[in-house]
Design a protein around this motif. Structure first.
Motif, PDB file in Angstrom:
ATOM      1  N   LEU A 567       0.822  -1.203   0.000  1.00  0.00           N
ATOM      2  CA  LEU A 567       0.000   0.000   0.000  1.00  0.00           C
ATOM      3  C   LEU A 567       0.859   1.257   0.000  1.00  0.00           C
ATOM      4  O   LEU A 567       0.573   2.231  -0.726  1.00  0.00           O
ATOM      5  CB  LEU A 567      -0.932  -0.016   1.212  1.00  0.00           C
ATOM      6  N   GLN A 568       1.927   1.244   0.779  1.00  0.00           N
ATOM      7  CA  GLN A 568       2.803   2.415   0.813  1.00  0.00           C
ATOM      8  C   GLN A 568       3.544   2.602  -0.510  1.00  0.00           C
ATOM      9  O   GLN A 568       3.754   3.738  -0.957  1.00  0.00           O
ATOM     10  CB  GLN A 568       3.794   2.287   1.974  1.00  0.00           C
ATOM     11  N   LEU A 569       3.934   1.488  -1.148  1.00  0.00           N
ATOM     12  CA  LEU A 569       4.616   1.593  -2.441  1.00  0.00           C
ATOM     13  C   LEU A 569       3.685   2.160  -3.509  1.00  0.00           C
ATOM     14  O   LEU A 569       4.078   3.016  -4.320  1.00  0.00           O
ATOM     15  CB  LEU A 569       5.141   0.220  -2.876  1.00  0.00           C
ATOM     16  N   ALA A 572       3.258   5.802  -2.892  1.00  0.00           N
ATOM     17  CA  ALA A 572       4.446   6.550  -3.303  1.00  0.00           C
ATOM     18  C   ALA A 572       4.477   6.731  -4.815  1.00  0.00           C
ATOM     19  O   ALA A 572       4.795   7.823  -5.327  1.00  0.00           O
ATOM     20  CB  ALA A 572       5.707   5.841  -2.817  1.00  0.00           C
ATOM     21  N   GLU A 573       4.113   5.690  -5.567  1.00  0.00           N
ATOM     22  CA  GLU A 573       4.109   5.808  -7.028  1.00  0.00           C
ATOM     23  C   GLU A 573       2.993   6.733  -7.502  1.00  0.00           C
ATOM     24  O   GLU A 573       3.138   7.432  -8.510  1.00  0.00           O
ATOM     25  CB  GLU A 573       3.968   4.423  -7.666  1.00  0.00           C
ATOM     26  N   PHE A 574       1.860   6.731  -6.765  1.00  0.00           N
ATOM     27  CA  PHE A 574       0.788   7.663  -7.120  1.00  0.00           C
ATOM     28  C   PHE A 574       1.239   9.109  -6.908  1.00  0.00           C
ATOM     29  O   PHE A 574       0.950   9.990  -7.731  1.00  0.00           O
ATOM     30  CB  PHE A 574      -0.457   7.353  -6.280  1.00  0.00           C
ATOM     31  N   ARG A 575       1.953   9.351  -5.806  1.00  0.00           N
ATOM     32  CA  ARG A 575       2.473  10.708  -5.575  1.00  0.00           C
ATOM     33  C   ARG A 575       3.497  11.075  -6.641  1.00  0.00           C
ATOM     34  O   ARG A 575       3.546  12.236  -7.102  1.00  0.00           O
ATOM     35  CB  ARG A 575       3.100  10.788  -4.179  1.00  0.00           C
ATOM     36  N   THR A 624      -6.103   0.530  -2.372  1.00  0.00           N
ATOM     37  CA  THR A 624      -5.930  -0.749  -1.690  1.00  0.00           C
ATOM     38  C   THR A 624      -6.098  -1.930  -2.637  1.00  0.00           C
ATOM     39  O   THR A 624      -5.309  -2.886  -2.619  1.00  0.00           O
ATOM     40  CB  THR A 624      -6.932  -0.859  -0.519  1.00  0.00           C
ATOM     41  N   LYS A 625      -7.136  -1.899  -3.470  1.00  0.00           N
ATOM     42  CA  LYS A 625      -7.380  -3.028  -4.360  1.00  0.00           C
ATOM     43  C   LYS A 625      -6.211  -3.254  -5.303  1.00  0.00           C
ATOM     44  O   LYS A 625      -5.801  -4.390  -5.555  1.00  0.00           O
ATOM     45  CB  LYS A 625      -8.670  -2.794  -5.149  1.00  0.00           C
ATOM     46  N   ARG A 626      -5.655  -2.159  -5.834  1.00  0.00           N
ATOM     47  CA  ARG A 626      -4.510  -2.283  -6.742  1.00  0.00           C
ATOM     48  C   ARG A 626      -3.283  -2.787  -5.987  1.00  0.00           C
ATOM     49  O   ARG A 626      -2.472  -3.549  -6.525  1.00  0.00           O
ATOM     50  CB  ARG A 626      -4.204  -0.928  -7.371  1.00  0.00           C
ATOM     51  N   ALA A 627      -3.142  -2.370  -4.722  1.00  0.00           N
ATOM     52  CA  ALA A 627      -1.975  -2.783  -3.945  1.00  0.00           C
ATOM     53  C   ALA A 627      -1.961  -4.291  -3.728  1.00  0.00           C
ATOM     54  O   ALA A 627      -0.887  -4.894  -3.618  1.00  0.00           O
ATOM     55  CB  ALA A 627      -1.974  -2.058  -2.600  1.00  0.00           C
ATOM     56  N   LYS A 628      -3.141  -4.912  -3.700  1.00  0.00           N
ATOM     57  CA  LYS A 628      -3.202  -6.366  -3.490  1.00  0.00           C
ATOM     58  C   LYS A 628      -2.641  -7.129  -4.674  1.00  0.00           C
ATOM     59  O   LYS A 628      -2.314  -8.310  -4.542  1.00  0.00           O
ATOM     60  CB  LYS A 628      -4.641  -6.785  -3.215  1.00  0.00           C
ATOM     61  N   CYS A 638       5.507  -6.025 -10.472  1.00  0.00           N
ATOM     62  CA  CYS A 638       4.572  -6.850 -11.223  1.00  0.00           C
ATOM     63  C   CYS A 638       3.166  -6.553 -10.711  1.00  0.00           C
ATOM     64  O   CYS A 638       2.878  -6.748  -9.528  1.00  0.00           O
ATOM     65  CB  CYS A 638       4.898  -8.334 -11.067  1.00  0.00           C
ATOM     66  N   TRP A 639       2.273  -6.088 -11.609  1.00  0.00           N
ATOM     67  CA  TRP A 639       0.878  -5.790 -11.262  1.00  0.00           C
ATOM     68  C   TRP A 639       0.038  -6.955 -11.768  1.00  0.00           C
ATOM     69  O   TRP A 639      -0.435  -6.948 -12.893  1.00  0.00           O
ATOM     70  CB  TRP A 639       0.446  -4.460 -11.873  1.00  0.00           C
ATOM     71  N   PHE A 640      -0.159  -7.943 -10.913  1.00  0.00           N
ATOM     72  CA  PHE A 640      -0.760  -9.226 -11.309  1.00  0.00           C
ATOM     73  C   PHE A 640      -2.291  -9.096 -11.303  1.00  0.00           C
ATOM     74  O   PHE A 640      -2.981  -9.677 -10.468  1.00  0.00           O
ATOM     75  CB  PHE A 640      -0.278 -10.310 -10.354  1.00  0.00           C
TER      76      PHE A 640
END
Length: 733
Positions: A567-569, A572-575, A624-628, A638-640
């Protein structure tokens, strides 16, 4: 039940007179063990079957004599036994009594707090529990809450657990008041409005951050490196040294079997001693040296500092000659022979002579694994290697202190080789925390370094009997202090070990560090010495094998940290996206579109929107959903999100898997992989190394050159894409 006190107190309990403590509590004793009855002022649980090894003998003895008043002593006994035996016919009807028996450890904690409370009451001239008021309860809580200096000034606060114990002792006296024979609190006393002790102490709810901090990187790295080096390089030599110490002890004591008892009045055994000295000179073996404290004792007795025989262990020579001791009156007769032998062969510490060479930890040329050692120094070195094995097992397996202490000789299960060349290693122990008395048998799936560390501990054990405690009860803080001092000493420096800085280290911190390292892999300190993937696989296998076991708890902690990290990563990428630092790679477009959608939803400038997300918590909820779906590779994210698009699963022929195969990731071609500025150093280093390899190839190796050139071009392309995406905002500005 009547609440009135008995008209006369005869010193006996109205409920538990003559009770067998262990029988009432359901505790098992060996057949020949003495049994404790209620009237005893010291309750001894030393021999109770199933108590954890971690519980020291002092905590197994309940000493009620620390409570001076006979009435309050009886109250304490009745309260403790009621907690040990909640199903007793008189205890069970109490409306607010505990329904499950408390552990012996918990009851000992209650008794300790009772002793403090009764002592505090006596200091305030309160002689009966009937006199206690709500104000007294609050005063005692404040007394236990704050830490005072010598002048009575507040310098800090005690922990929440200390405050809860202080409140709990008052709550217990209220809840069990109808049980007490000699004294009891007033029926009207209702401290803190009937709140629980946890609420009074303001205990954390458990949803906050774990207060146990991980071991600092600058401490963890040299500590783990030293532990692994000592286990692998010095372990076999320490085993041999331990055997030599035991053999020496069997023949070196004054009362060893076969020695002839002698005294000062016996004739001087010139022949026997001369033969031993001749053997030393014939074999060119140095005479044994005394321990330093014995040399100091000789100086106190009047020996001259320049006496050449001052450091010679003449008692050891006498026992080699079959004599129980070397009597001082013999010295004048034997001095010429002793000094002659000393001049020829010298004197040296008896252990570690002619030590084998080992490679130094820093890669320098091989060096003797030890310098000559006295007996105490040899025992210390063996102890340091034992501590290294304990650190290795704890840091890599995540076992708790109680679980390490329950390990026994023979706990290593035979390796299982399910696939040729791949073995599964298991360690058997017990889970103690949260389990019934006696613990619950469990097995840990571990990696090979842990298995070898446990094997080393078995080899260093003084007793080879199957089932004996392997480590037993130990103080990790003390052992680590000795270990650090040895590593930082001249001995550690000689072996090329990096010094360990000052800082806290304990077993809880090691477990927390492991869980964080597994969650934040592939980076981290442990990854520099041990492949984190192996530990993760072993822990997951242990969970699958025993879903309710200890490794399930560790894996749950790892998964929690992993979710927080992801979630923090993503945040950070969104910022970064908001600041114009865009991702690169095949999956960059999909991720950028997702961030654009989130950015549009959190845009507070649009007043027509029916609902505006305005705070950081809402942004996290949207991410959150994307972080999972995020999985970390060594050189990409990797965005699985869609298994059918995962290149690694297509290559492996497992398109329905629920996790990516990071080890097979080709992030330059996978549509779900992205590259970010944090990955640039990895790709840049890869390009540099590949270029070096190309330059070293001969003219005839065209196939290898073509393959490496393609790999080099791809790395440079990825670096260029990362640079372009990172500077896009600046260019547009």
């Amino acid at each position: 039940m009547s609440t009135a006190l008995a008209p006369a107190f005869d010193g006996r309990s109205a409920v538990f007179t003559g009770a067998d403590i262990c029988a009432e509590a359901g505790l098992t004793l060996p057949g020949d063990a003495a049994r404790t009855v209620f009237e005893d002022d010291v309750w001894d649980f030393t021999h109770v079957v199933g108590l954890p090894t971690q519980l020291s003998p002092s905590l197994r003895r309940f000493d009620f004599t620390l409570i001076t008043g006979s009435r309050w002593r009886l109250v304490a006994k009745e309260l403790v036994l009621a907690m040990l035996a909640p199903r007793h016919q008189t205890v069970a009807p109490l409306p607010r009594a505990f329904r499950n028996p408390l552990h012996v450890t918990s009851c000992r904690g209650r008794l300790d707090e009772l002793v403090r409370f009764f002592s505090w009451l006596s200091d305030r001239a309160i002689s009966s529990l009937q006199q206690i008021t709500t104000r007294d309860c609050e005063a005692y809580l404040a007394h236990r809450r704050y830490v005072l200096d010598e002048d009575g000034a507040v310098i800090g606060e005690n922990s929440h657990a200390t405050r809860r114990a202080a409140a709990q002792v008052v709550v217990d006296l209220v809840n069990y008041r109808d049980l007490f024979t000699a004294d009891r609190v007033s029926a009207e006393l209702r401290p803190w409005g009937g709140a629980t002790a946890s609420a009074v102490a303001e205990m954390p709810c458990g949803r906050e951050e774990n207060k146990t901090q991980p071991v600092a990187d600058e401490i963890m790295q040299p500590m783990l490196a030293a532990a692994l080096y000592l286990v692998s390089a010095l372990g076999p030599h320490a085993v041999d040294l331990a055997h030599k110490i035991r053999d020496s002890d069997l023949h070196s004591v004054r009362r060893a079997q076969g020695l002839r008892r002698v005294g000062p009045k016996n004739r001087v055994p010139v022949r026997e001693l001369s033969e031993i000295l001749a053997e030393y000179t014939r074999t060119c073996t140095a005479l044994p040296m005394l321990e330093d404290h014995y040399i100091a004792k000789r100086l106190e007795q009047g020996w001259a500092e320049d006496d050449p025989l001052l450091p010679v262990a003449m008692g050891a020579l006498a026992r080699r000659a079959g004599l129980s001791q070397f009597c001082h009156p013999w010295l004048s007769t034997m001095r010429p022979a002793l000094e002659d032998a000393l001049a020829q062969v010298g004197v040296e510490r008896p252990f570690g002579r002619e030590a084998e060479l080992v490679p130094a930890a820093d890669g320098t040329p091989s060096t003797p694994w030890t310098l000559p050692l006295s007996r105490l120094q040899a025992v210390a070195v063996v102890g340091i290697v034992r501590t290294a094995a304990i650190i290795t097992a704890a840091a890599i397996s995540g076992m708790r202190a109680s679980e390490l202490m329950e390990l026994r000789i023979g706990c290593r299960r035979p390796p299982e080789e399910s696939v040729v060349g791949l073995s599964r290693y298991r360690i058997a122990s017990k889970i103690v925390k949260g389990q019934p008395l006696g613990g619950t048998d469990d097995e840990w799936v571990v990696i090979e370094p842990v298995y070898r560390a446990i094997e080393l501990l078995e080899q260093l054990h003084d007793v080879s009997a199957e089932g004996a405690l392997l480590i037993g009860r130990f103080s990790f803080n003390v052992r680590f202090k000795w270990f650090k001092n040895w590593v930082n000493s001249a001995a550690g420096k000689r072996l090329g070990l990096a010094p360990i800085p000052e800082g806290p280290v304990n077993l809880r911190m090691l477990r927390r560090t492991l869980s964080l390292e597994m969650a934040y892999r592939p980076g981290g300190v442990l990854a520099t010495k041990i492949h984190m993937k192996h530990i993760a696989v072993a822990t997951t296998e242990g969970y699958a094998s025993r879903p309710g076991g200890a490794q399930a708890e560790l894996l749950a902690e790892v998964n929690k940290h992993e979710s927080e990290r992801n979630l923090q990563l993503v945040l950070a990428e969104f910022r970064n996206y908001q600041q114009g630092v865009l991702p690169a790679g095949p999956g960059a477009r999909s991720l950028t579109e997702f961030f654009a959608g989130i950015d549009a939803r959190v845009d507070t400038s649009s007043t027509a929107a029916p609902r505006v997300q305005r705070n950081g918590r809402d942004v996290l909820n949207l991410l959150t959903k994307r972080a999972k779906t995020l999985h970390l590779g060594p050189a990409n994210y990797c965005w699985f999100t869609d298994p059918s698009r995962a290149l690694c699963l297509k290559l492996a022929g497992t398109p329905t898997a629920d996790r990516p195969l990071i080890g097979m990731c080709d992030s330059a071609r996978c549509p779900q992989a992205t590259h970010h500025p944090c990955h640039r150093p990895v790709w840049a280093e890869h390009a540099e190394r590949t270029e070096t390899f190309i330059g070293q190839l001969g003219a005839t190796r065209k196939t290898e050159r073509t393959r490496l050139q393609a790999d080099h071009d791809r790395a440079l392309r990825v670096v260029a894409e990362i640079d372009a995406a990172s500077t896009m905002n600046e260019a547009s500005a």
